[in-house]
Each structure stands twice: as C-alpha cells, then as structure tokens.
Scaffold this active site. Structure first.
Site, PDB file in Angstrom:
ATOM      1  N   ASP A 206       0.867  -1.177   0.000  1.00  0.00           N
ATOM      2  CA  ASP A 206       0.000   0.000   0.000  1.00  0.00           C
ATOM      3  C   ASP A 206       0.905   1.229   0.000  1.00  0.00           C
ATOM      4  O   ASP A 206       2.124   1.108  -0.172  1.00  0.00           O
ATOM      5  CB  ASP A 206      -0.937  -0.009   1.222  1.00  0.00           C
ATOM      6  CG  ASP A 206      -2.260   0.714   0.950  1.00  0.00           C
ATOM      7  OD1 ASP A 206      -2.231   1.840   0.419  1.00  0.00           O
ATOM      8  OD2 ASP A 206      -3.329   0.146   1.260  1.00  0.00           O
ATOM      9  N   GLY A 230       4.211   1.581  -2.327  1.00  0.00           N
ATOM     10  CA  GLY A 230       4.238   1.980  -3.722  1.00  0.00           C
ATOM     11  C   GLY A 230       2.870   2.373  -4.226  1.00  0.00           C
ATOM     12  O   GLY A 230       1.924   2.558  -3.446  1.00  0.00           O
ATOM     13  N   ASP A 231       2.762   2.472  -5.538  1.00  0.00           N
ATOM     14  CA  ASP A 231       1.550   2.927  -6.218  1.00  0.00           C
ATOM     15  C   ASP A 231       1.001   1.776  -7.047  1.00  0.00           C
ATOM     16  O   ASP A 231       1.635   1.349  -8.019  1.00  0.00           O
ATOM     17  CB  ASP A 231       1.889   4.127  -7.112  1.00  0.00           C
ATOM     18  CG  ASP A 231       0.697   4.654  -7.896  1.00  0.00           C
ATOM     19  OD1 ASP A 231      -0.416   4.126  -7.716  1.00  0.00           O
ATOM     20  OD2 ASP A 231       0.897   5.589  -8.694  1.00  0.00           O
ATOM     21  N   PHE A 232      -0.175   1.257  -6.681  1.00  0.00           N
ATOM     22  CA  PHE A 232      -0.684   0.078  -7.400  1.00  0.00           C
ATOM     23  C   PHE A 232      -1.144   0.379  -8.818  1.00  0.00           C
ATOM     24  O   PHE A 232      -1.431  -0.527  -9.586  1.00  0.00           O
ATOM     25  CB  PHE A 232      -1.777  -0.656  -6.618  1.00  0.00           C
ATOM     26  CG  PHE A 232      -2.958   0.157  -6.147  1.00  0.00           C
ATOM     27  CD1 PHE A 232      -3.508   1.180  -6.888  1.00  0.00           C
ATOM     28  CD2 PHE A 232      -3.554  -0.158  -4.921  1.00  0.00           C
ATOM     29  CE1 PHE A 232      -4.612   1.888  -6.447  1.00  0.00           C
ATOM     30  CE2 PHE A 232      -4.666   0.540  -4.464  1.00  0.00           C
ATOM     31  CZ  PHE A 232      -5.187   1.565  -5.234  1.00  0.00           C
ATOM     32  N   HIS A 250     -13.909  -0.992  -5.545  1.00  0.00           N
ATOM     33  CA  HIS A 250     -15.115  -0.152  -5.448  1.00  0.00           C
ATOM     34  C   HIS A 250     -14.778   1.330  -5.280  1.00  0.00           C
ATOM     35  O   HIS A 250     -15.649   2.174  -5.432  1.00  0.00           O
ATOM     36  CB  HIS A 250     -16.031  -0.647  -4.317  1.00  0.00           C
ATOM     37  CG  HIS A 250     -15.612  -0.238  -2.938  1.00  0.00           C
ATOM     38  ND1 HIS A 250     -16.524   0.009  -1.940  1.00  0.00           N
ATOM     39  CD2 HIS A 250     -14.391  -0.046  -2.378  1.00  0.00           C
ATOM     40  CE1 HIS A 250     -15.894   0.354  -0.833  1.00  0.00           C
ATOM     41  NE2 HIS A 250     -14.595   0.319  -1.077  1.00  0.00           N
TER      42      HIS A 250
END
Length: 340
Positions: A206, A230-232, A250
């Site tokens: 995350d 990190g950045d998903f 969602h």
C-alpha cells in the site's frame, strides 16, 4: 424503572420523515462521540448534569441530544432523567472490543457532510461532490492532510476489522505459497489470512505511510510477512500465488480498476489467482446494504459497487477469468478469478 420507550406516543414517523431527519440523528451521534459520552457511562448510568460536569459540557443541550438518541436505542432514560447505555450504545465506547467510535467520527466528519451536500448537483452533472467541494480528488486530499488520512485509516480499520477473520475463513486458501495483499491498508486482512494458514507467507502492499503503521507484528504470523510501499497503478510486487484486493476496486472507476488489475496481471503468470473482496450487488434490484455504500462512493470518489456481470466484464478486459463468487458472513463477497 421506566425508560424512554414507555413514554412514546403518537403515530410512528413516516419513512419520508425518517429520511428527512437522518442528518439530525447522525449529528447527534457525532456530538456524543466527539465528547466520549459512552465512556463516561461505562460504569454506571448518570444524569445529564453529572455527565456535563465530567465532560465540561452544557447540561441542558446534552440532555436534549441524549433524549433523542435514547428514542433511537443508543441510550436509556428513566423518569429521573438518568441516562445509561444500551447494547447498541456500548459500541460508542472507546475501550471495548469492536468499538465503532472511530468509524462514527469518520462517517460523520465534515468530509462526508460536505460531499453529501453536493448530491443535487451530482444527479444533474455526474460530477463527484467531494471534488467539487474540496477542489481535489478524495485520496489526494487524504495524502495532503495527515489528520484526515489518520481519521480515514483508523475508521476503515474498524470497518474492516469486524469481518476480516470471518471473510478469510470463507475461502480455501492454499496451504503454502505467497499472498500479496494489494492496497491492503494496515494489514488486518492479511494477518487474518496468514493466521488461518501457517504455511503461507504474505506481502502487504500500500502507500508507504499506510504500511508503516501496519498491524502484522504479532506472534501468530511472525516471520511470514513483509511490507512494501508503492503505487498500485504503476506496479505491484511480483511472485504472488494469490493476489488480494479487499475493498479496493469499489473506490475506482472502471478505467482506474483496469489500471490496477493491469499492474497485477503483468506480474501474475497464467493460472495465478486473484481474489477480490467487494460487495456484489444483485442484478434484480433486491435490497442490499451495498446500495448505501454505493452512494458513499458516488459522493466521495469515482468508484461504485458492482454486479457480478460488471465484475466479469472488468476481469475479462484485464486478462482474468471469473471463476466463482463465494458468500461471506459480511455484506462483501469473495470473487475468485485467475490470470489467463
């Protein structure tokens, strides 16, 4: 002893009136949550005067707020004006297992209230009310406000924590291998998964500030986890046998979901599993608690709750095949897919 329910009279409020006054009820809940009134009632019932003295509040105003909430089942009130906690009201204490105090503060926060005020414009324009009010996307606002981020993370941890073990126990996780929890917050769900399968290892992924505050440092999962920040949207850790997305998709539009799923697909070999934990709305319009959450998504972000058909379409476009949907004891379902 008489309670408030003994003195109710007159016709029951209409469904419309209940909806019209719902913001009044939530404001009253926020007032007692902010001042931790439930904590002051933990040991014994007290009068409003006593509570006001203990908490430094205005007695008559407090009495009137408690009277309203007693009418709605959070407190009791006797003929002497003494207030006590009901079983439902116990959840507002800060010192009990399963406390909902942090969640009450989050859901009644100004961020939610201002976003809700924008719904009339949203049904006309399709714009996101939060962005209209704050001039930035919801998660950008959180990233720039440590206090708001802490409030959100704590409230979400409360909401997730109630069902992590039940949800994890509803799926036959493999006895060995690596589980990567993408967008896994502080790691409550990953901890529940690893606790149930001693042969599994896990990676919590995350934002760096979020995983830094993880809850994985417990004896039952010791030595079987790691964290990565990190950045998903860009990349996720490779090497997973099962990739988890719990209450992530969602939050995002279809196009953003495809970016997240694409990051996973790039590192997931064919046959590797994807497990999505999310509400699956009924196709036939039957009532479902996810419909309420869907309006929160409409207020705050570009995301939405989805039907099985909508999930299947997303997976297909991202290189996954939907295998099955399993119910859980919570409103969310377990949606299993695999890389193709």
């Amino acid at each position: 002893m008489a309670t408030s329910s003994d003195h109710q009279s007159g016709p029951s409020p209409s469904p419309l009136n209940q909806l019209l006054f719902s913001h009044v009820y939530s404001a009253a809940v926020r007032a007692v949550a902010v001042h931790r009134i439930a904590d002051h009632l933990a040991e014994t019932p007290r009068t409003a005067d006593d509570l006001a003295e203990r908490a430094g509040l205005h007695a008559d105003s407090l009495r009137r707020v408690l009277r309203l909430l007693a009418m709605h089942g959070l407190f009791t009130q006797d003929e002497k004006g003494t207030f006590g906690l009901t079983e439902a009201g116990q959840a507002l204490r800060t010192d009990v297992p399963g406390s909902q105090h942090a969640l009450a503060l989050l859901i009644t926060d100004e961020m939610f209230r201002r976003a809700a005020d924008g719904l009339p414009d949203t049904v006309r324009t399709g714009t996101t009310p939060f962005e209209a009010a704050y001039k930035v996307p919801f998660f950008t606002h959180l990233a720039g406000s440590p206090a708001a981020q802490q409030l959100f993370d704590t409230g979400m941890n409360v909401m997730s924590g109630r069902g992590d073990e039940l949800i994890a126990g509803s799926y036959p996780f493999p006895g060995s291998g690596t589980v990567v929890d993408v967008g896994g917050g502080r790691g409550g769900f990953l901890r529940a998964v690893l606790s149930g399968e001693p042969g599994l290892t896990g990676v919590l992924f995350d934002q760096p500030d979020t995983v830094a505050d993880h809850v994985l440092d417990t004896e039952e999962v010791r030595g079987r986890w790691s964290v990565a920040g990190g950045d998903f949207f860009s990349e996720v850790p490779a090497g997973g046998d099962v990739y988890l997305l719990k209450r992530v998709l969602h939050d995002w539009s279809d196009e953003d979901c495809l970016r997240i799923l694409g990051s996973i697909r790039r590192v997931a070999a064919p046959g590797k599993r994807l497990l999505v934990v999310d509400t699956v709305l009924p196709d036939n319009g039957d009532p479902h608690p996810g419909v309420e959450v869907d309006i929160v998504m409409l207020m705050l972000v570009s995301g939405r709750e989805r039907t099985a058909k909508e999930f299947e379409g997303l997976f297909s476009r991202a290189g996954f095949k939907l295998n099955r949907i399993l119910p859980t004891p919570s409103p969310a379902s377990l949606i299993e897919a695999e890389a193709v």
